[in-house]
Design an enzyme around this catalytic site. Structure first.
Site, short mmCIF file in Angstrom:
data_model
loop_
_atom_site.label_atom_id
_atom_site.label_comp_id
_atom_site.label_asym_id
_atom_site.label_seq_id
_atom_site.Cartn_x
_atom_site.Cartn_y
_atom_site.Cartn_z
N ASN A 1 -6.77 6.16 15.95
CA ASN A 1 -7.98 6.19 16.64
C ASN A 1 -8.60 7.33 16.86
O ASN A 1 -9.82 7.78 17.15
CB ASN A 1 -7.97 5.26 17.93
CG ASN A 1 -7.89 3.59 17.36
OD1 ASN A 1 -7.47 3.50 16.46
ND2 ASN A 1 -7.91 2.84 18.56
N GLU A 2 -7.74 8.39 16.98
CA GLU A 2 -8.26 9.74 17.35
C GLU A 2 -8.92 10.39 16.10
O GLU A 2 -10.08 10.88 16.11
CB GLU A 2 -6.87 10.66 17.27
CG GLU A 2 -6.40 10.86 18.78
CD GLU A 2 -5.42 9.66 18.86
OE1 GLU A 2 -4.98 8.98 17.69
OE2 GLU A 2 -4.82 9.09 20.00
N GLU B 1 -11.00 -1.30 4.71
CA GLU B 1 -9.65 -1.33 5.67
C GLU B 1 -10.22 -1.38 7.04
O GLU B 1 -9.80 -2.31 7.92
CB GLU B 1 -8.76 -0.39 5.13
CG GLU B 1 -7.64 -0.48 6.00
CD GLU B 1 -6.48 0.51 5.66
OE1 GLU B 1 -6.95 1.65 5.21
OE2 GLU B 1 -5.27 0.24 6.16
N GLN C 1 0.88 -1.15 -0.07
CA GLN C 1 0.01 -0.06 0.13
C GLN C 1 0.92 1.19 0.12
O GLN C 1 1.87 1.28 0.72
CB GLN C 1 -1.12 0.10 1.17
CG GLN C 1 -1.94 1.15 1.30
CD GLN C 1 -3.00 1.23 2.66
OE1 GLN C 1 -2.18 0.86 3.71
NE2 GLN C 1 -4.14 1.23 2.40
N GLY C 2 0.42 2.20 -0.88
CA GLY C 2 1.11 3.50 -0.76
C GLY C 2 0.14 4.65 -0.43
O GLY C 2 -0.13 5.45 -1.32
N TYR C 3 0.02 5.06 0.80
CA TYR C 3 -1.07 5.93 1.10
C TYR C 3 -0.44 7.09 2.03
O TYR C 3 -0.16 8.05 1.52
CB TYR C 3 -2.31 5.53 1.96
CG TYR C 3 -3.23 4.89 1.23
CD1 TYR C 3 -3.54 4.46 0.03
CD2 TYR C 3 -4.56 4.66 1.94
CE1 TYR C 3 -4.29 3.82 -0.60
CE2 TYR C 3 -5.73 3.86 1.50
CZ TYR C 3 -5.72 3.43 0.00
OH TYR C 3 -6.55 3.06 -0.51
N SER C 4 0.06 6.53 3.20
CA SER C 4 0.74 7.51 4.29
C SER C 4 2.19 8.23 3.38
O SER C 4 2.78 7.58 2.84
CB SER C 4 1.31 6.79 5.31
OG SER C 4 0.18 6.42 6.12
#
Lengths: 387, 373, 387, 373
Positions: free
Chosen positions: A370-371, A245, A127-130
């Protein structure tokens, strides 16, 4: 290649459970059971092949695409048995993320091109998101793709890419319009990792594993047809995947298997008869049971063809925080052995006291902290005004 | 008036010790040293030169004759940048046993310790549980001499150690004997601790023990006192660690931007940051109380209550703070590339060593409420 | 009127403790011991007189103003003994708030006029800070005082005024400059409650007591000299008082006495031998012990002449939340009796299972909600940027 | 195919019941009714007219023969505006016992119950603890007849009650007998419950019991089943209460202004609001699971596990939610003038009744892990 599709859903849950159990006991390698941390591809290749040969790679995909086509109830049975037998995850971004996405939003060409190789394990996805400055804040991403003839030219950096060092392909978000407002101008791209200009640097985690990578893109040329959905509409594509996800991240697997580990430790350490322990264990047992219930509710929603709403975030919050509390209790029950890295000897056998605790740390961070999940629920479910 | 001037004299002395520890910490210590995994003999020597090794040792045993309250602020300074060397295990736990022993052997070991050329460990533990059975190791008379057999676990430090003070059951009492690490019949298996240090499982198989090696024939009370002192000392190191982790995390919250805002401006994080600060302040007062109670104590029960009071709070607070510190750092906090993770690892180690929070709460309950049903 | 001042601080703590204990056992009425909720003036009048006759009304005031002049250590002993014997609070806003304030910031005339009548109990004070739309947000207050010759004319409404129905006087915050920015233009005023135009309406609380009042002001004329500090500078005056208040609100008294009640219940119900209970009780015991430690640290600061910083807010947070957790455990241990209002019969005696729980509810709200306290610590102690 | 159509038929029926309960709730119920403290016979009659009284009663006993799962959504509707009437105590707990009894007496009582003209209570409890001893009340043969003596506590409802089903120890078994509230030898002392209702301590002193009054000679299993059913039913009411309290609180957060901002925009409150929502959703799934397990159960152990699973979650969630609701309302929440406080009071009552969270966790542990050491 794969065995003929079978109607697993026609079996009763109990019968299906037996079939699955037998499959695991027959085929799954003993030495890979109850793996305390994420396994690399090299360890799991044989098992991937076995799953592939039997058509068991993709339990949730429709049978017409080579999946098992399990309905939610059966899928839960499958996961439960997997956990009970201590079956480790294969590198599964292709199976869990890319497959369902292409089935839903890909072109026929893309489905034909990519799905079969996920089923055979020839192609492994990451995956390449962040990005370093866009962790949970995906809309701030800066890696850009500029159209140049039939290709996008990609420049930038991704991070937190799980096991990218084992990936042959990456699905990624890139900025294709720098002028557009934050969440617009983003596209969803499929990239072959062997393309020149890509550098993968594994990062060591707290627990000492190389579970995540940084991936650098330097003038990487990606064919135009590798875009999923429309150009500049990648945010919508990613969002669809994000609720998958979240469902996946909120799966009771982690917490369930942590609870089994806690039970094992309780027996090994003799704490199983201690009333204080039993009180704490029971509270966690009920937390996991209710997590299971919550998960079934959301998977049933998916199987009824409903879209997952923003409330699925609660699954990720509760799942990972329950997991984390179990990790804490494992450390507590370990007493002195809680200071030791790796397996410690107990009278009844050996036990790794810290692995669950370590694995719990990133779970409340990745896939949107989670924030961020709590912001989503407050704003989009409870309709509280924005801050 | 004497009382007041004594007090202020003591405060001045404490300040001197604290300042020199702080200067040493600033000059010599870095959290990242934990990554190397090994004890630095230069730093060990440095600690000795500060006079810390002999601080708790009575004057008649050649030490400074100071009290645990004098050591606590210095340990806080050393704990903040994560001192990796086994000061408490070797200089407090082993040191206090050696000082109380009073034999020629212990005097010579103590001298080497004070010079920074000895690293001793106390091998007392046989079960992971603080309240477990630790008395299976036997010292038996055979062929005129004495023989030691048994197995000790979680012996700290487990590497670079010169010898062990072993607690063994002799004739109905707990006898403390000295065994060199290279003595025949000693087998050391090291176990990597969470913080990268080593704890050891040590096997003793018919190890010959001479009369000179016996540090205390009936040594249970001495060992107990040393353990309680070491427990409070660990709390002081943990308090430093908590302060360090909070400082690092607040710095991060003040500078890191996400969603176009400094993340420290998010109210949910602010409220949780306040809760961490509360844990820090409770930790500080818990140690003060424990030190005061310990210094006034005349019996082992009171000393154990004091130690358990502090360790129950500090073991718990250190984990609460360092776990939240990771969460607040987000992904970067989970990599081994950022130092905040080292705070968590060190917290895991020191929280468990000498009894974790739950164990000390249980012991506190036993000692204050009596045995359970 | 009052007994000659005595140097209590010259006694050893142990000796002083004996004196205090003897005083309570000799003088305090048996039927008022261990009162589960706040007592009204009518119940406490006799005890107030007794305290007054012996010069024990104001433990913390300097002796030259008629207080006992106790240093912090002695004050803690005093409070501990008070709690141990179950001595209820007299209406003490005058003693705790007005007295120290006038000693610090009042004029000689004000001190002479008001302090003696607090010591005799002739005048009972109540507080006028909160308003319906300015609860924890004091700077938003709207009750106004307009100068008219030698008098201020006060109009508006105050609320959450504790036991105002028993008060002869109120210390209050009023807006004296409507043009000024929020925290400016506020003044601190002393008001005789018998002045025409004042209406007091008691409010019933959840626990069924009339503990708070609304107070309405309709053209109430207050002499100009009743202002404390300078006009429009009342915010600073109030702030000084707020840190007193936080110190007071964070006093271990509530939590300490709740813990004694929990012990009592544990014996009555036989739970004292239950390991699960012991574990929870011990955690709370340590929480209260550390609260005591924290309190002593802050009181020592005051007695050393240091100003209290914003960090005193942690005392209020920890004190009230510990108190609240104890109330929860009392309800839990009560089992079925936890559904009953008022005293329930146990084999060893009777016990009010819900009073602590109820009393804990407002404690985290009044004196600035714990949310506001956390904002203060984050902003002014940890220097986190404002939201 | 039969299975599916059965299911959808059941779903339709449930929906019908739920809708009529919702309509009744909207028309007849207001949280503020709790303040009056007394049972309304009009509302009681109304509940009977909805058919709710006989919903769980088997068809052969003149009822609808439905299952607990059919009642749960309706109870949620009634719980949301805080139904004050003792539906669960009288119609579920007592009703199920009467239905299982099968004597002429029970048939006639059941009929009155269904008509809304009877308010019965079950007097089973003698200790505050769910797991305590409840068997001191004795039924003894004397002079040809039978005599009941003993004391029951927390009998609900304790006011306006027409008679008691009393569990007494007879000849080695638990016998259930009917005693009219006005029978000679019965003394009722009411105790005000947190929610303003009344629970009673009932003294039986040589109360004459005729053969007709014996509802079940060996009635332990029947009583047990009724208790587990009532426990799950209470959970359904609590779920409604939780939803009501959260709705009211979110409304408040969306409208109340402080510091020039809507307080619901404060992130710390938003995150805590999310946690309340999570408690609500967990509560809903816990009940679903308990209902499914209960309906499939063939033994009392499984039924008790199902009931304890739900009550452990609901008792805890209801208190978490209502306490936070008060805190979020601030001062106004603590006055008796705002309805949010009634939610807390009702939560206190229903959380404790039939066993609180800790008691049910302990029972769950006992039943799933075996007895402790």
């Amino acid at each position: 290649m794969s065995a003929p599709a079978q109607d697993w859903n026609a079996l009763s849950d109990d019968d299906f459970r037996k079939v699955v159990r037998t499959f695991f006991t027959t085929h799954y390698p003993e030495h890979l059971r109850y793996s305390p941390s994420r396994r690399r591809l090299s360890d799991m290749r044989g098992w991937y092949d076995t799953l592939s040969q039997h058509g068991w790679v993709a339990p949730s995909w429709p049978t017409r695409y080579g999946g098992m086509g399990l309905e939610p109830g059966k899928l839960v049975v499958f996961i439960e048995e997997q956990e009970a037998y201590g079956v480790a995850r294969v590198p599964d971004h292709g199976i869990i993320m890319v497959g369902p996405l292409l089935i839903q939003q890909g072109t026929d060409e893309q489905r034909l091109r990519y799905l079969p190789k996920i089923l055979t394990g020839e192609e492994i996805w990451c995956q390449g998101y962040s990005e370093p400055n866009a962790g949970s804040d995906l809309a701030s991403l800066r890696t850009e793709a500029v159209l140049d003839g039939d290709h996008f030219v990609v420049n930038g950096q991704k991070t937190w890419s799980t096991l990218a060092q084992d990936g042959t392909h990456m699905f990624m978000l890139v900025r294709t319009d720098k002028m557009a407002r934050k969440q617009e101008g983003i596209s969803f791209l499929l990239v072959d990792m062997t393309t020149p200009g890509i550098t993968v640097r594994p990062m060591r985690t707290l627990s000492g594993h190389e579970e995540f990578c940084e991936v650098f893109f330097d003038d990487v040329r990606v064919p135009k047809e590798n875009i999923v959905g429309e150009i500049n509409k990648g945010w919508g594509v990613a969002k669809a995947l994000l609720s998958f996800e979240r469902l996946f991240l909120g799966s009771p697997k982690l917490a369930q298997s942590a609870l089994s580990r806690l039970s094992t430790l309780a027996v090994l350490s003799g704490r199983v008869r201690d009333p204080v322990f039993r009180d704490k264990f029971t509270a966690l047992q009920l937390d996991v049971d209710d997590l299971n219930g919550l998960y079934r509710r959301f998977t049933a929603q998916v199987s009824d063809g409903e879209k997952l709403g923003p409330d699925v975030s609660i699954l990720k919050i509760w799942g990972t925080e329950t997991f984390s509390r179990i990790g804490d209790l494992i450390v507590e029950v370990s007493a002195g052995a809680g200071m030791i890295d790796g397996p410690s000897d107990f009278e009844g056998g050996s036990f790794d006291t810290l692995s669950t605790f370590y694995n719990a740390r990133p779970s409340t961070i990745y896939g949107g902290t989670n924030e961020v999940q709590r912001n989503i629920v407050a704003g989009n479910v409870l309709n509280l005004p924005s801050t | 008036m004497t009382k007041t001037s004594d007090l202020s004299e003591r405060r001045q002395q404490q300040q001197l010790i604290t300042e020199s520890a702080a200067a040493f910490a600033k000059r010599e210590l870095l959290p990242s040293a934990l990554r190397s995994g090994s004890i630095s003999h230069t730093r060990w020597q440095g600690l000795a030169e500060l006079g810390l090794m002999s601080l708790l040792i009575p004057e008649d045993a050649g030490g400074l004759g100071l009290k645990i309250g004098d050591l606590v602020p210095a340990l806080e300074q050393l704990g903040k940048p994560l001192l990796r060397e086994p000061f408490i295990a070797s200089a407090v736990l082993a040191g206090v046993v050696l000082a109380g022993s009073g034999t020629p052997k212990s005097a010579s070991l103590l001298e080497s310790l004070a010079e920074g050329v000895l690293i001793p460990a106390v091998a007392w533990q046989e079960s992971y549980d603080l309240a477990g059975d630790h008395t299976s190791t036997k010292l038996s008379k055979e062929n005129g001499g004495q023989n030691l057999s048994g197995r000790k676990i979680l012996v700290t430090p487990g590497d670079e150690v010169d010898g062990f003070i072993v607690a063994a059951s002799g004739a109905g009492v707990t006898t403390l004997v000295w065994v060199a690490a290279n003595a025949e019949g000693v087998k050391v298996e090291t176990r990597r601790a969470a913080d990268g240090g080593e704890a050891a499982t040590v096997h003793f198989e018919n190890v010959a023990v001479t009369d000179d090696d016996v540090l205390s024939v009936d040594g249970a009370a001495l060992l107990d006192e040393a353990q309680q002192l070491a427990t409070i000392a660990v709390c002081a190191e943990l308090l430093g660690l908590i302060r360090g982790a909070i400082d690092m995390t607040m710095d991060y919250l003040r500078t890191r931007k996400q969603f176009n805002r400094t993340i420290g401006s998010f109210q949910a994080l602010q409220h949780r940051a306040t809760d961490l600060f509360i844990q820090q302040e409770l930790s500080a007062v818990a140690i003060s109380r424990a030190v005061a109670d310990f210094e006034m104590a005349t019996d082992s029960r009171t000393r154990a209550i004091a130690a358990s009071r502090a360790k129950a709070r500090l073991s718990s607070a250190a984990l609460i703070v360092t776990k939240e510190a990771i969460q607040m750092h987000g992904g970067i906090g989970y990599t081994d590339e950022h130092d905040i993770g080292l705070y968590l690892k060190r917290a895991l180690t020191l929280s468990a060593w000498l009894g974790n929070a739950a164990e000390h709460r249980a012991r506190f309950a036993r000692l204050t409420l009596g045995e359970a049903a």
